[in-house]
Design a protein around this motif. Structure first.
Motif, mmCIF file in Angstrom:
data_model
loop_
_atom_site.group_PDB
_atom_site.id
_atom_site.type_symbol
_atom_site.label_atom_id
_atom_site.label_comp_id
_atom_site.label_asym_id
_atom_site.label_seq_id
_atom_site.Cartn_x
_atom_site.Cartn_y
_atom_site.Cartn_z
ATOM 1 N N GLY A 46 0.694 -1.295 -0.255
ATOM 2 C CA GLY A 46 0.110 0.062 0.068
ATOM 3 C C GLY A 46 0.711 1.106 0.103
ATOM 4 N N SER A 47 0.211 2.347 -0.282
ATOM 5 C CA SER A 47 0.652 3.663 -0.371
ATOM 6 C C SER A 47 0.266 4.469 0.936
ATOM 7 N N PRO A 48 1.028 5.299 1.814
ATOM 8 C CA PRO A 48 0.492 6.051 3.028
ATOM 9 C C PRO A 48 -0.131 7.011 2.624
ATOM 10 N N LEU A 49 -1.240 7.208 3.226
ATOM 11 C CA LEU A 49 -2.448 8.444 3.050
ATOM 12 C C LEU A 49 -1.980 9.329 3.918
ATOM 13 N N PHE A 50 -1.409 9.046 5.042
ATOM 14 C CA PHE A 50 -0.784 10.176 6.185
ATOM 15 C C PHE A 50 0.844 10.066 6.345
ATOM 16 N N ASN A 51 1.368 10.764 7.265
ATOM 17 C CA ASN A 51 2.745 10.504 7.344
ATOM 18 C C ASN A 51 3.070 9.313 8.433
ATOM 19 N N ASN A 52 3.639 8.284 7.975
ATOM 20 C CA ASN A 52 4.051 7.073 8.447
ATOM 21 C C ASN A 52 5.221 7.047 9.497
ATOM 22 N N TYR A 53 5.978 8.183 9.373
ATOM 23 C CA TYR A 53 7.212 8.538 10.264
ATOM 24 C C TYR A 53 6.953 9.098 11.451
ATOM 25 N N VAL A 54 7.545 8.462 12.569
ATOM 26 C CA VAL A 54 7.248 8.746 14.161
ATOM 27 C C VAL A 54 8.382 8.552 14.864
ATOM 28 N N ASN A 55 8.952 9.597 15.246
ATOM 29 C CA ASN A 55 9.973 9.482 16.212
ATOM 30 C C ASN A 55 11.095 8.657 15.770
ATOM 31 N N GLY A 56 11.663 8.530 14.616
ATOM 32 C CA GLY A 56 13.004 7.674 14.609
ATOM 33 C C GLY A 56 12.414 6.583 14.025
ATOM 34 N N PHE A 57 11.161 6.080 13.760
ATOM 35 C CA PHE A 57 10.624 4.876 13.225
ATOM 36 C C PHE A 57 9.873 5.103 11.856
ATOM 37 N N TYR A 58 9.802 4.292 11.132
ATOM 38 C CA TYR A 58 8.831 4.362 9.655
ATOM 39 C C TYR A 58 7.813 3.154 9.798
ATOM 40 N N TYR A 59 6.514 3.338 9.647
ATOM 41 C CA TYR A 59 5.922 2.184 9.858
ATOM 42 C C TYR A 59 4.970 1.944 8.583
ATOM 43 N N TRP A 60 4.659 0.695 8.098
ATOM 44 C CA TRP A 60 4.050 0.250 7.086
ATOM 45 C C TRP A 60 3.109 -0.930 7.479
ATOM 46 N N GLN A 61 1.848 -0.915 6.732
ATOM 47 C CA GLN A 61 0.979 -2.116 7.084
ATOM 48 C C GLN A 61 1.740 -3.112 6.195
ATOM 49 N N ALA A 62 1.630 -4.574 6.710
ATOM 50 C CA ALA A 62 2.418 -5.497 5.957
ATOM 51 C C ALA A 62 1.680 -6.801 6.393
ATOM 52 N N LEU B 238 -0.253 -7.485 9.724
ATOM 53 C CA LEU B 238 0.134 -6.675 11.141
ATOM 54 C C LEU B 238 0.976 -5.406 10.392
ATOM 55 N N ILE B 239 1.841 -4.702 11.598
ATOM 56 C CA ILE B 239 2.747 -3.334 11.143
ATOM 57 C C ILE B 239 4.125 -3.784 11.294
ATOM 58 N N LEU B 240 4.627 -3.445 10.076
ATOM 59 C CA LEU B 240 6.195 -3.500 10.110
ATOM 60 C C LEU B 240 6.847 -1.886 10.243
ATOM 61 N N SER B 241 7.940 -2.027 11.315
ATOM 62 C CA SER B 241 8.546 -0.848 11.608
ATOM 63 C C SER B 241 10.057 -1.097 11.262
ATOM 64 N N PHE B 242 10.508 0.248 10.867
ATOM 65 C CA PHE B 242 12.153 0.113 10.792
ATOM 66 C C PHE B 242 12.742 1.304 11.751
ATOM 67 N N ASP B 243 13.654 0.909 12.156
ATOM 68 C CA ASP B 243 14.293 1.886 13.165
ATOM 69 C C ASP B 243 15.329 2.568 12.293
ATOM 70 N N MET B 244 15.287 3.832 12.252
ATOM 71 C CA MET B 244 16.338 4.588 11.264
ATOM 72 C C MET B 244 17.802 4.572 11.883
ATOM 73 N N ALA B 245 18.010 4.284 13.338
ATOM 74 C CA ALA B 245 19.050 4.441 13.895
ATOM 75 C C ALA B 245 19.943 3.051 13.724
ATOM 76 N N ASN B 246 19.206 1.928 14.220
ATOM 77 C CA ASN B 246 19.866 0.711 14.275
ATOM 78 C C ASN B 246 19.660 -0.115 12.772
ATOM 79 N N GLU B 247 18.872 0.441 12.100
ATOM 80 C CA GLU B 247 18.511 -0.181 10.699
ATOM 81 C C GLU B 247 18.077 -1.614 10.817
ATOM 82 N N LYS B 248 16.944 -1.797 11.919
ATOM 83 C CA LYS B 248 16.513 -2.935 11.932
ATOM 84 C C LYS B 248 15.148 -3.037 11.707
#
Length: 387
Positions: free
Chosen positions: A215-231, A238-248
């Motif tokens: 899917g494509s985000p309708l809103f802003n999915n970046y929150v405090n150092g994490f990006y989130y997707w539906q997955a 579920l929801i998949l998240s990515f930590d921009m700092a540790n790249e996990k």
């Protein structure tokens, strides 16, 4: 005049005053003196300026839209007035030639500290609409698997790594090939994930998560150092998240909203610095809208019951008002306190509207000016803007 004495404002006080001004004013003041121009580029001033805008809730609005549904219909951005009494009228329309040959382009990720990431297929760019700086990202140097027939670029996330002071783009790639048992290929695709760093201006490959976003985000999915997707993962949503700092990558459950994704849309968003999810029915023109917020676990923040004549939510405004797309595909503003629905008279082809709420930022992206990239800004009311 007698009784007057000359005095100078200390530099620290002057910089504090200047950090409260809009970017347009600061651009003019660069010419006052070299020390000012240099100060406006320092990390401390850039951070202070951005924090002042956040504290004062100085929000700006861009509306991405299109008037048709063919490859000849160009998607563009409209800047909306946010001044009191301005009624959110269109002040100018912005056309990005870099994406003119892409259908439904560009997809927007962000904002993140006032920056936007725009992308479609393999084309991606960063844009600071406040400073009017634009940067086309380089082509990926990640090696593709051998013998593939085609490569498609999928979901993308954009965010800030506060540990290394770097802006990063994470992108999912699917490589397709024809099955060939003689070569031992057992599947018809191979997934890859690649990560771009603004500091290094380059891409690298990272590990692929077990869940796959869609899917494509309708809103802003970046929150405090994490990006989130539906997955999807293991046949579950579920929801998949990515930590921009540790790249996990990691995963979260969806809120238990009492329905299925066959019946309801669920859209993730940044809600006051926390991960939120808006849930609303897929069918009908009378919509009830629920907001869920993640604070250790999902809790329903509020519900808006039975709003008639609307298609979908587009974003929140300063005092809890909600921008919506009407059933006639016009932008409307809904006040939950009074239940007043105000038509703003701005139209687009169905489901092409995306509202971007951002604060001004001086963050540099090592790009070029909009003029150099042939980005066109036209004042609203120009006859050339009516189509």
């Amino acid at each position: 005049m007698q009784g007057w004495s000359k005095f100078e404002i200390p530099d620290m006080v002057m910089m504090d005053i200047l950090s409260k001004l809009p970017v347009k004013s600061l651009a003019r003041f660069r010419c006052v003196c070299k020390p000012w121009s240099s100060s406006f580029r320092t990390p401390d001033f850039i951070t202070k300026h951005h924090q002042n805008n956040l504290t004062d809730n100085n929000l700006n609005l861009l509306l991405k839209r299109c008037h048709g549904n063919t490859r000849n219909d160009i998607h563009y951005f409209s800047a909306l007035s946010t001044e009191k009494g301005g009624n959110f009228s269109v002040t100018e329309n912005i056309h990005l030639p870099f994406f003119e040959n892409c259908w439904y382009a560009p997809v927007v990720s962000g904002p993140c500290n006032g920056l936007l990431c725009l992308h479609d297929a393999g084309k991606a760019a960063l844009w600071n609409p406040s400073t009017r700086e634009f940067k086309i990202l380089p082509q990926s140097s990640v090696n593709r698997p051998p013998s593939i027939d085609s490569t498609r670029f999928g979901c993308l996330g954009f965010g800030f790594d506060s540990v290394t002071d770097d802006y990063k783009v994470v992108r999912f790639v699917t490589n397709y090939f024809n099955e060939n048992e003689d070569e031992g290929l057992q599947a018809d695709w191979i997934h890859q994930v690649e990560l771009y760093s603004l500091k290094s201006d380059s891409w690298k490959e990272i590990s692929v998560p077990e869940a796959h976003p869609y899917g494509s985000p309708l809103f802003n999915n970046y929150v405090n150092g994490f990006y989130y997707w539906q997955a999807t993962g293991n046949s579950n949503y579920l929801i998949l998240s990515f930590d921009m700092a540790n790249e996990k990558f990691s995963t979260l459950p969806l809120p238990n909203f009492g329905g299925s994704l066959a019946q309801y849309y669920l859209q993730l968003l940044d809600f006051n610095g926390s991960l939120g999810a808006i849930v609303y029915p897929r069918e009908g023109t009378e919509k009830s809208i629920d907001l869920w917020v993640m604070n250790g676990s999902w809790t329903r923040q509020f519900s808006i019951e039975s709003v008639s004549g609307v298609e979908r939510p587009l974003g929140f405004w300063k005092n809890g008002e909600l921008f919506l797309e009407s059933s006639n595909h016009e932008l409307v503003l809904f006040d939950p306190a009074t239940r007043e629905l105000k038509n703003l008279g701005i139209h687009a082809y169905r489901n092409t509207m995306k509202l971007i709420v951002y604060v001004e930022s001086l963050v540099p992206i090592n790009g070029t000016s909009e003029q150099e990239e042939r980005i066109i800004r036209r004042q609203a009311g120009d006859a050339s803007n009516r189509h």
